[in-house]
Write a protein that holds these residues in place. Structure first.
Motif, mmCIF file in Angstrom:
data_model
loop_
_atom_site.group_PDB
_atom_site.id
_atom_site.type_symbol
_atom_site.label_atom_id
_atom_site.label_comp_id
_atom_site.label_asym_id
_atom_site.label_seq_id
_atom_site.Cartn_x
_atom_site.Cartn_y
_atom_site.Cartn_z
ATOM 1 N N LYS A 55 1.077 -1.341 -0.170
ATOM 2 C CA LYS A 55 -0.232 0.255 0.239
ATOM 3 C C LYS A 55 1.186 1.214 0.101
ATOM 4 N N PRO A 56 0.026 2.540 -0.331
ATOM 5 C CA PRO A 56 1.173 3.829 -0.025
ATOM 6 C C PRO A 56 1.518 3.272 1.256
ATOM 7 N N GLY A 57 2.706 4.779 0.870
ATOM 8 C CA GLY A 57 3.270 4.183 1.987
ATOM 9 C C GLY A 57 3.848 2.970 3.269
ATOM 10 N N ASP A 58 3.790 2.052 2.761
ATOM 11 C CA ASP A 58 4.305 1.103 3.455
ATOM 12 C C ASP A 58 5.701 1.341 2.822
ATOM 13 N N ASP A 59 6.949 0.141 3.879
ATOM 14 C CA ASP A 59 8.223 0.386 3.755
ATOM 15 C C ASP A 59 8.675 -1.120 3.317
ATOM 16 N N VAL A 60 9.326 -1.263 2.388
ATOM 17 C CA VAL A 60 9.888 -2.848 1.817
ATOM 18 C C VAL A 60 11.106 -2.316 1.870
ATOM 19 N N GLN A 61 12.047 -3.228 1.957
ATOM 20 C CA GLN A 61 13.240 -3.704 1.636
ATOM 21 C C GLN A 61 13.654 -4.895 0.208
ATOM 22 N N LEU A 62 14.557 -3.563 -1.285
ATOM 23 C CA LEU A 62 15.261 -4.293 -1.350
ATOM 24 C C LEU A 62 16.611 -5.280 -1.450
ATOM 25 N N THR A 63 16.530 -6.929 -2.096
ATOM 26 C CA THR A 63 17.860 -6.802 -2.019
ATOM 27 C C THR A 63 18.207 -7.223 -3.779
ATOM 28 N N ALA A 64 19.350 -7.128 -4.272
ATOM 29 C CA ALA A 64 19.925 -7.847 -5.736
ATOM 30 C C ALA A 64 21.549 -8.057 -4.973
ATOM 31 N N ASP A 65 21.419 -9.493 -5.939
ATOM 32 C CA ASP A 65 22.575 -9.459 -5.888
ATOM 33 C C ASP A 65 23.389 -10.099 -7.627
ATOM 34 N N GLY A 66 23.724 -9.170 -8.473
ATOM 35 C CA GLY A 66 24.726 -9.516 -9.593
ATOM 36 C C GLY A 66 25.155 -8.791 -10.039
ATOM 37 N N PRO A 67 25.214 -8.935 -11.131
ATOM 38 C CA PRO A 67 26.237 -8.118 -12.481
ATOM 39 C C PRO A 67 26.050 -6.645 -12.301
ATOM 40 N N ASP A 68 24.324 -6.170 -12.383
ATOM 41 C CA ASP A 68 23.549 -5.348 -12.563
ATOM 42 C C ASP A 68 22.923 -4.929 -10.923
ATOM 43 N N GLU A 69 22.893 -5.573 -10.528
ATOM 44 C CA GLU A 69 22.888 -5.263 -9.204
ATOM 45 C C GLU A 69 22.181 -3.268 -8.880
ATOM 46 N N GLU A 70 23.016 -2.664 -9.183
ATOM 47 C CA GLU A 70 23.122 -1.376 -8.686
ATOM 48 C C GLU A 70 21.451 -0.661 -9.679
ATOM 49 N N GLU A 71 22.154 -1.383 -10.744
ATOM 50 C CA GLU A 71 20.723 -1.021 -11.725
ATOM 51 C C GLU A 71 19.340 -1.495 -12.006
ATOM 52 N N ALA A 72 19.199 -2.805 -11.094
ATOM 53 C CA ALA A 72 17.724 -3.354 -11.066
ATOM 54 C C ALA A 72 18.052 -2.573 -9.601
ATOM 55 N N ILE A 73 18.375 -2.397 -8.948
ATOM 56 C CA ILE A 73 17.374 -2.171 -7.645
ATOM 57 C C ILE A 73 17.586 0.057 -7.817
ATOM 58 N N ALA A 74 17.858 0.389 -8.649
ATOM 59 C CA ALA A 74 17.900 1.889 -8.902
ATOM 60 C C ALA A 74 15.878 1.680 -10.053
ATOM 61 N N ALA A 75 16.178 0.245 -10.808
ATOM 62 C CA ALA A 75 14.669 1.113 -11.367
ATOM 63 C C ALA A 75 13.034 0.188 -10.740
ATOM 64 N N ILE A 76 13.391 -1.072 -9.936
ATOM 65 C CA ILE A 76 12.638 -1.347 -9.339
ATOM 66 C C ILE A 76 11.894 0.089 -7.648
ATOM 67 N N GLU A 77 13.396 0.461 -7.314
ATOM 68 C CA GLU A 77 12.978 2.348 -6.288
ATOM 69 C C GLU A 77 12.082 2.903 -7.560
ATOM 70 N N ASP A 78 12.660 2.839 -8.456
ATOM 71 C CA ASP A 78 12.203 4.212 -9.504
ATOM 72 C C ASP A 78 10.765 3.828 -9.675
ATOM 73 N N PHE A 79 9.923 2.214 -9.988
ATOM 74 C CA PHE A 79 8.932 2.010 -10.287
ATOM 75 C C PHE A 79 7.733 2.196 -8.424
ATOM 76 N N LEU A 80 8.751 1.743 -7.983
ATOM 77 C CA LEU A 80 7.624 1.685 -6.963
ATOM 78 C C LEU A 80 7.135 3.002 -6.009
ATOM 79 N N THR A 81 8.396 3.879 -6.291
ATOM 80 C CA THR A 81 7.684 5.470 -5.735
ATOM 81 C C THR A 81 7.547 5.620 -6.312
ATOM 82 N N HIS A 82 7.605 5.832 -7.878
ATOM 83 C CA HIS A 82 7.124 6.888 -8.757
ATOM 84 C C HIS A 82 6.004 6.493 -9.555
ATOM 85 N N LYS A 83 5.236 5.751 -9.534
ATOM 86 C CA LYS A 83 4.465 5.158 -10.837
ATOM 87 C C LYS A 83 3.311 5.248 -10.725
#
Length: 83
Positions: A55-83
């Motif tokens: 729901k809006p306002g929920d805090d969630v923790q994202l974890t990523a492991d792999g060669p493009d983990e930083e990009e993956a976290i950034a893309a998922i964060e963007d989706f969850l916070t701005h859509k």
């Protein structure tokens, strides 16, 4: 890599935007997981995403492991916070 984000989806996570999130996460090689409370799900799994309530306002923790983990976290964060 780990990051805590606040969900900004105005209507929370529902079937259509869950499918879009899976599609976005699947573009990355990194394994990406989302934790809310005691639940940890694979962001590339539509069944996993549909099994939790975000729901809006929920805090969630994202974890990523792999060669493009930083990009993956950034893309998922963007989706969850701005859509």
């Amino acid at each position: 890599m780990e990051k805590t984000v606040k969900v900004g989806l105005s209507q929370g996570l529902h079937a259509s935007n869950a499918a879009a999130l899976v599609e976005r996460a699947s573009q990355f090689k990194a394994d990406v997981h989302l934790k809310k409370g005691n639940s940890i799900i694979n962001v590339k799994s539509i069944l996993g995403l549909m099994s939790i309530v975000l729901k809006p306002g929920d805090d969630v923790q994202l974890t990523a492991d792999g060669p493009d983990e930083e990009e993956a976290i950034a893309a998922i964060e963007d989706f969850l916070t701005h859509k």
